[in-house]
Scaffold this active site. Sequence first.
Site, PDB file in Angstrom:
ATOM      1  N   ARG A   1      -6.949  31.360 -17.706  1.00  0.00           N
ATOM      2  CA  ARG A   1      -6.893  32.191 -16.515  1.00  0.00           C
ATOM      3  C   ARG A   1      -6.851  33.652 -16.945  1.00  0.00           C
ATOM      4  O   ARG A   1      -6.775  33.958 -18.132  1.00  0.00           O
ATOM      5  CB  ARG A   1      -5.670  31.825 -15.654  1.00  0.00           C
ATOM      6  CG  ARG A   1      -4.410  31.685 -16.503  1.00  0.00           C
ATOM      7  CD  ARG A   1      -3.179  32.159 -15.851  1.00  0.00           C
ATOM      8  NE  ARG A   1      -3.237  33.556 -15.493  1.00  0.00           N
ATOM      9  CZ  ARG A   1      -3.046  34.554 -16.344  1.00  0.00           C
ATOM     10  NH1 ARG A   1      -2.814  34.335 -17.632  1.00  0.00           N
ATOM     11  NH2 ARG A   1      -3.092  35.800 -15.937  1.00  0.00           N
TER      12      ARG A   1
ATOM     13  N   GLN B   1       2.966  33.515 -12.962  1.00  0.00           N
ATOM     14  CA  GLN B   1       2.381  34.009 -14.222  1.00  0.00           C
ATOM     15  C   GLN B   1       3.318  35.008 -14.898  1.00  0.00           C
ATOM     16  O   GLN B   1       3.350  35.109 -16.120  1.00  0.00           O
ATOM     17  CB  GLN B   1       1.023  34.663 -13.949  1.00  0.00           C
ATOM     18  CG  GLN B   1      -0.091  33.691 -13.589  1.00  0.00           C
ATOM     19  CD  GLN B   1      -0.237  33.519 -12.100  1.00  0.00           C
ATOM     20  OE1 GLN B   1       0.732  33.690 -11.340  1.00  0.00           O
ATOM     21  NE2 GLN B   1      -1.427  33.182 -11.640  1.00  0.00           N
TER      22      GLN B   1
ATOM     23  N   ASP C   1      -8.908  42.098 -11.017  1.00  0.00           N
ATOM     24  CA  ASP C   1      -9.903  41.018 -11.042  1.00  0.00           C
ATOM     25  C   ASP C   1     -11.265  41.495 -10.563  1.00  0.00           C
ATOM     26  O   ASP C   1     -12.287  40.900 -10.896  1.00  0.00           O
ATOM     27  CB  ASP C   1      -9.419  39.839 -10.206  1.00  0.00           C
ATOM     28  CG  ASP C   1      -8.270  39.141 -10.918  1.00  0.00           C
ATOM     29  OD1 ASP C   1      -7.122  39.622 -10.820  1.00  0.00           O
ATOM     30  OD2 ASP C   1      -8.534  38.142 -11.619  1.00  0.00           O
TER      31      ASP C   1
HETATM   32  O1  MRU Z   1      -5.012  33.670 -10.962  1.00  0.00           O
HETATM   33  P1  MRU Z   1      -4.963  34.333 -12.313  1.00  0.00           P
HETATM   34  O2  MRU Z   1      -3.745  33.967 -13.092  1.00  0.00           O
HETATM   35  O3  MRU Z   1      -6.250  34.138 -13.090  1.00  0.00           O
HETATM   36  O4  MRU Z   1      -4.875  35.857 -11.958  1.00  0.00           O
HETATM   37  C1  MRU Z   1      -4.778  36.816 -12.970  1.00  0.00           C
HETATM   38  C2  MRU Z   1      -4.563  38.180 -12.476  1.00  0.00           C
HETATM   39  O5  MRU Z   1      -4.586  38.457 -11.304  1.00  0.00           O
HETATM   40  C3  MRU Z   1      -4.445  39.248 -13.510  1.00  0.00           C
HETATM   41  O6  MRU Z   1      -3.572  40.220 -13.075  1.00  0.00           O
HETATM   42  C4  MRU Z   1      -5.849  39.792 -13.656  1.00  0.00           C
HETATM   43  O7  MRU Z   1      -6.754  38.827 -14.077  1.00  0.00           O
HETATM   44  C5  MRU Z   1      -6.003  41.030 -14.338  1.00  0.00           C
HETATM   45  S1  MRU Z   1      -5.737  41.174 -16.057  1.00  0.00           S
HETATM   46  C6  MRU Z   1      -6.420  40.431 -17.110  1.00  0.00           C
END
Ligand code: MRU
Length: 341
Positions: free
Chosen positions: A48, A193, A234
Site C-alpha cells: 500500500r 496505518q 495520493d
Molecule cells: O490506503 P493506503 O494505506 O494505500 O493510503 C496511503 C496514504 O494515503 C498515504 O498517505 C499516501 O499514499 C501518501 S505517501 C506515500
Amino acid sequence: MSAPYSPVAYRRGVLTILDQTCLPGEVRLVELTTLEQVEEAVRSLRVRGAPLIGVAAAYGVCLAMGAATNKAEAYVRGMEAVERLRRTRPTAVNLFWALDRMSLSLQHIQKEDWFVVAEADARAIHGETLRQDAALVEQGLPLLAAGARVITHCNTGPLATGGLGTALGVLIGAHGRLGGLHVYADETRPRWQGAHLTTWELAQHGVPHTLICDNMAAVLMRQGGIHSVWVGADRIAANGDTANKIGTYGLAVAARHHGVPFYVVAPTSTLDLKLDSGAGIPIEERDPREVAAPEGHVIAPAGTAAWNPAFDVTPGPLISAIVTEKGVFRGPDYRLREGTG
Ligand code: MRU
C-alpha cells in the site's frame, strides 16, 4: 540513508512483499508469483502507499508476462495485466502512472526479449522512486528545524514507497541530520496505518514519537509547540488540491485555524495535471466493515450503516507548500504545470 527493511523485492518471476497487514506484530515476507496474487495484495493493503502500489503493479505486469511462450502472447498477457491492475485501487495516480509506463514499454517490444524489456522497465520505475525519495528529503529539510515537534497522518515512510518515503522520509532524514525531532503519529482510522506502520517505522529509525488518536491532533495544536504538519499524497490536481488518506482534510483545517504550517510531500508521479481541481479525483470507498468491525472486532450494533471513504481532498489553499523532488511549491494559489511533473 536507507531503510533497514524493504516492502518489495523482485527477482526473476518472484515479487517478495513485506505483508503490511501483519505489522507491527510480525515481519512476514510473502512471495507472489502470479498476477492474481499481486491484485489481491494491492486490494487488501498488503502492499500500500501511492508510490509502492505503482512499483508493485509494474512488477505484477512482469509476473503476468512471465508465463508467455512468444512475443504476441507476452503482449496480450501484459496488456491484460495492465487493465486488471488499473481496477485494483482508484485514487493513487502513481498506480496509473506506472501502468501507463508499462503499457508504453509493451508497445515497443521489438524482439523475443519481452521479459528482459518489461523487467528493465519495472526496475527503472522502482529505481526512480528511490532517487525521487532521496531528493524529497533534501527539498523538505529546510522547512524543518532542530527539535521540531510535528504531526503526521497515515503512513508515508519506506513502507509506502519502496524508497525512503515521502513525508515520513523527510522527517526520518531530518531526525538524522538536524536532531531532536519528535513526531506525533495520528493512528489513522479505520485501517490504523499510523498506529501499525508509522510508529513501527519511527522505532526502526530511532525517531522519538508519540501515538495519538486522530481526534487529538487539534487540541495538541491548540496547546502550542507544534512546528508543522507533514503528510503525503495520493493524487494532486493542477491547482494543488490534494487527495490523501481520510482525515487529512480535517487536519489541514485544524492546522490553518491554529496557524501551523501544513506540508504535503510527494514525488511528481503523484501529480495529475490533467485535473484542474480535486473535484475530479476518484475517491475509493472501501468495505464498511472496516469501520464497524475493524480487524474483525465488532464495535457497533449489527446492521449499523457505516461510510468508509478511504481518502479525502484537501483544498490547495490550506496547504502551505507542496514538496516535490523538483522543488518546493508554495501556496495558497498553485498552478502546477508540466515541468514540475
Ligand atoms: O490506503 P493506503 O494505506 O494505500 O493510503 C496511503 C496514504 O494515503 C498515504 O498517505 C499516501 O499514499 C501518501 S505517501 C506515500
